[in-house]
Scaffold this motif. Sequence first.
Motif, PDB file in Angstrom:
ATOM      1  N   LEU A   1       0.751  -1.349   0.036  1.00  0.00           N
ATOM      2  CA  LEU A   1       0.014   0.258  -0.099  1.00  0.00           C
ATOM      3  C   LEU A   1       0.833   1.215   0.000  1.00  0.00           C
ATOM      4  CD1 LEU A   1      -2.941   1.267   0.382  1.00  0.00           C
ATOM      5  CD2 LEU A   1      -2.381   1.383   2.708  1.00  0.00           C
ATOM      6  N   LEU A   2       1.928   1.152   0.718  1.00  0.00           N
ATOM      7  CA  LEU A   2       2.597   2.265   1.121  1.00  0.00           C
ATOM      8  C   LEU A   2       3.991   2.427  -0.245  1.00  0.00           C
ATOM      9  CD1 LEU A   2       2.711   2.697   4.845  1.00  0.00           C
ATOM     10  CD2 LEU A   2       1.465   4.020   3.151  1.00  0.00           C
ATOM     11  N   ARG A   3       3.916   1.497  -0.873  1.00  0.00           N
ATOM     12  CA  ARG A   3       5.156   1.018  -1.655  1.00  0.00           C
ATOM     13  C   ARG A   3       6.518   1.353  -1.067  1.00  0.00           C
ATOM     14  NH1 ARG A   3       2.265   3.569  -7.163  1.00  0.00           N
ATOM     15  NH2 ARG A   3       0.455   2.150  -7.016  1.00  0.00           N
ATOM     16  N   THR A   4       6.787   0.831  -0.080  1.00  0.00           N
ATOM     17  CA  THR A   4       8.064   0.990   0.736  1.00  0.00           C
ATOM     18  C   THR A   4       8.549  -0.408   1.298  1.00  0.00           C
ATOM     19  OG1 THR A   4       9.238   2.331   1.858  1.00  0.00           O
ATOM     20  CG2 THR A   4       7.145   2.003   2.603  1.00  0.00           C
ATOM     21  N   ASP A   5       9.504  -0.253   2.122  1.00  0.00           N
ATOM     22  CA  ASP A   5       9.832  -1.720   2.688  1.00  0.00           C
ATOM     23  C   ASP A   5       9.232  -1.414   4.283  1.00  0.00           C
ATOM     24  OD1 ASP A   5      11.746  -0.199   3.982  1.00  0.00           O
ATOM     25  OD2 ASP A   5      13.448  -1.199   2.666  1.00  0.00           O
ATOM     26  N   LYS A   6       9.393  -2.747   4.992  1.00  0.00           N
ATOM     27  CA  LYS A   6       9.028  -2.817   6.278  1.00  0.00           C
ATOM     28  C   LYS A   6      10.156  -1.926   7.295  1.00  0.00           C
ATOM     29  CE  LYS A   6       6.739  -7.194   5.978  1.00  0.00           C
ATOM     30  NZ  LYS A   6       6.330  -8.314   6.792  1.00  0.00           N
ATOM     31  N   ASP A   7      11.111  -1.723   6.907  1.00  0.00           N
ATOM     32  CA  ASP A   7      12.400  -1.093   7.606  1.00  0.00           C
ATOM     33  C   ASP A   7      11.999   0.351   7.782  1.00  0.00           C
ATOM     34  OD1 ASP A   7      14.871  -1.094   9.540  1.00  0.00           O
ATOM     35  OD2 ASP A   7      15.386   0.249   7.680  1.00  0.00           O
ATOM     36  N   LEU A   8      11.499   1.033   6.435  1.00  0.00           N
ATOM     37  CA  LEU A   8      11.380   2.358   6.480  1.00  0.00           C
ATOM     38  C   LEU A   8       9.915   2.589   7.360  1.00  0.00           C
ATOM     39  CD1 LEU A   8      11.694   5.210   5.417  1.00  0.00           C
ATOM     40  CD2 LEU A   8      10.381   4.650   3.595  1.00  0.00           C
ATOM     41  N   ILE A   9       9.082   1.699   7.056  1.00  0.00           N
ATOM     42  CA  ILE A   9       7.921   1.934   8.106  1.00  0.00           C
ATOM     43  C   ILE A   9       8.027   1.874   9.478  1.00  0.00           C
ATOM     44  CG2 ILE A   9       5.615   0.961   8.726  1.00  0.00           C
ATOM     45  CD1 ILE A   9       5.474   0.033   5.805  1.00  0.00           C
ATOM     46  N   VAL A  10       8.986   1.043   9.952  1.00  0.00           N
ATOM     47  CA  VAL A  10       9.515   1.009  11.373  1.00  0.00           C
ATOM     48  C   VAL A  10      10.062   2.440  11.662  1.00  0.00           C
ATOM     49  CG1 VAL A  10      10.843  -0.018  13.250  1.00  0.00           C
ATOM     50  CG2 VAL A  10       9.477  -1.564  11.436  1.00  0.00           C
ATOM     51  N   VAL A  11      10.993   2.834  10.698  1.00  0.00           N
ATOM     52  CA  VAL A  11      11.675   4.006  11.059  1.00  0.00           C
ATOM     53  C   VAL A  11      10.691   5.181  11.047  1.00  0.00           C
ATOM     54  CG1 VAL A  11      13.413   5.583   9.992  1.00  0.00           C
ATOM     55  CG2 VAL A  11      14.123   3.033  10.579  1.00  0.00           C
ATOM     56  N   ALA A  12       9.991   5.360  10.297  1.00  0.00           N
ATOM     57  CA  ALA A  12       8.946   6.529  10.204  1.00  0.00           C
ATOM     58  C   ALA A  12       8.094   6.151  11.366  1.00  0.00           C
ATOM     59  CB  ALA A  12       8.283   6.252   8.883  1.00  0.00           C
ATOM     60  N   SER A  13       7.671   5.241  11.628  1.00  0.00           N
ATOM     61  CA  SER A  13       6.655   5.078  13.069  1.00  0.00           C
ATOM     62  C   SER A  13       7.481   5.594  14.202  1.00  0.00           C
ATOM     63  CB  SER A  13       5.986   3.821  13.268  1.00  0.00           C
ATOM     64  OG  SER A  13       6.927   2.681  13.751  1.00  0.00           O
ATOM     65  N   GLY A  14       8.815   5.320  14.324  1.00  0.00           N
ATOM     66  CA  GLY A  14       9.600   5.656  15.518  1.00  0.00           C
ATOM     67  C   GLY A  14       9.779   7.161  15.570  1.00  0.00           C
ATOM     68  N   ALA A  15      10.067   7.620  14.282  1.00  0.00           N
ATOM     69  CA  ALA A  15      10.161   9.001  14.205  1.00  0.00           C
ATOM     70  C   ALA A  15       8.880   9.737  14.549  1.00  0.00           C
ATOM     71  CB  ALA A  15      10.732   9.580  12.837  1.00  0.00           C
ATOM     72  N   VAL A  16       7.674   9.318  14.179  1.00  0.00           N
ATOM     73  CA  VAL A  16       6.673   9.831  14.429  1.00  0.00           C
ATOM     74  C   VAL A  16       6.103   9.794  15.963  1.00  0.00           C
ATOM     75  CG1 VAL A  16       3.905   9.678  14.494  1.00  0.00           C
ATOM     76  CG2 VAL A  16       5.346   9.614  12.244  1.00  0.00           C
ATOM     77  N   GLU A  17       6.778   9.114  16.724  1.00  0.00           N
ATOM     78  CA  GLU A  17       6.471   8.475  18.137  1.00  0.00           C
ATOM     79  C   GLU A  17       7.371   9.526  18.776  1.00  0.00           C
ATOM     80  OE1 GLU A  17       5.243   4.157  18.830  1.00  0.00           O
ATOM     81  OE2 GLU A  17       7.445   4.333  18.235  1.00  0.00           O
ATOM     82  N   VAL A  18       8.636   9.795  18.509  1.00  0.00           N
ATOM     83  CA  VAL A  18       9.611  10.822  19.006  1.00  0.00           C
ATOM     84  C   VAL A  18       9.074  12.303  18.818  1.00  0.00           C
ATOM     85  CG1 VAL A  18      11.943  11.766  19.039  1.00  0.00           C
ATOM     86  CG2 VAL A  18      11.623   9.367  19.100  1.00  0.00           C
ATOM     87  N   LEU A  19       8.748  12.283  17.370  1.00  0.00           N
ATOM     88  CA  LEU A  19       8.220  13.883  17.436  1.00  0.00           C
ATOM     89  C   LEU A  19       6.770  14.242  18.083  1.00  0.00           C
ATOM     90  CD1 LEU A  19       9.097  14.162  13.770  1.00  0.00           C
ATOM     91  CD2 LEU A  19      10.258  15.442  15.587  1.00  0.00           C
TER      92      LEU A  19
ATOM     93  N   ALA B   1       6.101  12.744  21.023  1.00  0.00           N
ATOM     94  CA  ALA B   1       6.550  12.974  22.368  1.00  0.00           C
ATOM     95  C   ALA B   1       6.855  14.437  22.510  1.00  0.00           C
ATOM     96  CB  ALA B   1       7.556  12.056  22.686  1.00  0.00           C
ATOM     97  N   ALA B   2       7.790  14.856  21.791  1.00  0.00           N
ATOM     98  CA  ALA B   2       8.503  16.384  21.864  1.00  0.00           C
ATOM     99  C   ALA B   2       7.287  17.261  21.702  1.00  0.00           C
ATOM    100  CB  ALA B   2       9.122  16.662  20.758  1.00  0.00           C
ATOM    101  N   ALA B   3       6.048  17.025  20.788  1.00  0.00           N
ATOM    102  CA  ALA B   3       5.037  18.011  20.646  1.00  0.00           C
ATOM    103  C   ALA B   3       4.162  18.115  21.824  1.00  0.00           C
ATOM    104  CB  ALA B   3       4.036  17.544  19.427  1.00  0.00           C
ATOM    105  N   LEU B   4       4.122  16.924  22.524  1.00  0.00           N
ATOM    106  CA  LEU B   4       3.225  17.052  23.745  1.00  0.00           C
ATOM    107  C   LEU B   4       3.644  18.033  24.869  1.00  0.00           C
ATOM    108  CD1 LEU B   4       2.354  13.292  24.429  1.00  0.00           C
ATOM    109  CD2 LEU B   4       0.727  15.081  24.017  1.00  0.00           C
ATOM    110  N   VAL B   5       5.400  18.176  24.862  1.00  0.00           N
ATOM    111  CA  VAL B   5       6.004  18.867  25.743  1.00  0.00           C
ATOM    112  C   VAL B   5       6.025  20.560  25.309  1.00  0.00           C
ATOM    113  CG1 VAL B   5       8.027  19.238  26.986  1.00  0.00           C
ATOM    114  CG2 VAL B   5       7.081  16.896  26.720  1.00  0.00           C
ATOM    115  N   ILE B   6       6.377  20.547  23.937  1.00  0.00           N
ATOM    116  CA  ILE B   6       6.768  21.778  23.393  1.00  0.00           C
ATOM    117  C   ILE B   6       5.650  22.769  23.060  1.00  0.00           C
ATOM    118  CG2 ILE B   6       7.925  22.906  21.210  1.00  0.00           C
ATOM    119  CD1 ILE B   6       9.890  20.344  21.514  1.00  0.00           C
ATOM    120  N   PHE B   7       4.238  22.123  22.816  1.00  0.00           N
ATOM    121  CA  PHE B   7       3.239  22.954  22.252  1.00  0.00           C
ATOM    122  C   PHE B   7       2.213  23.019  23.239  1.00  0.00           C
ATOM    123  CE2 PHE B   7       5.630  21.672  18.107  1.00  0.00           C
ATOM    124  CZ  PHE B   7       6.051  22.953  18.048  1.00  0.00           C
ATOM    125  N   PRO B   8       2.003  23.322  24.389  1.00  0.00           N
ATOM    126  CA  PRO B   8       1.100  22.814  25.415  1.00  0.00           C
ATOM    127  C   PRO B   8      -0.489  23.519  25.095  1.00  0.00           C
ATOM    128  CG  PRO B   8       2.551  24.611  26.290  1.00  0.00           C
ATOM    129  CD  PRO B   8       3.172  23.904  24.965  1.00  0.00           C
TER     130      PRO B   8
END
Length: 144
Positions: free
Chosen positions: A54-72, A74-81
Amino acid sequence: MRRRRIEIPQPRRERARTAARAGMAALLAAAGLSHLTWGRRGYRIVVPDWATRLLRTDKDLIVVASGAVEVLSAAALVIFPADRARVGGFVAAFFVAVFPGNVHQWRTGRSAPGLATDRARLGRLFLQPLLVAWALWATRQRGC
């Protein structure tokens, strides 16, 4: 005539929401860092084959992208009250979006970091709606 705003001490519920947001940010940061580092390889198991098509990519990129979304997130919850309700809605939607991966892992019975038994994989499915509710409740605006 303009009214003066009087600061009222933060009620107990708001303190609980603040703590819940901090906990959610810590959870997201830890999960995101694990997706980007030590757990990266193991989390590929959770990604269904249809997602790569569906996303026309590989599993590793999906894992990395989801990790980046999680980290960002987390930061947004703190930085943008001031935008916490929007951030909470995004986090809740993210938890919904990754749910098919959790179902896939449960159905295939494959182990991933922290989920090595059928019982743990099934329990993870019931945890997901709680994470959605947590994200929405913790980021609700005052007075709600």
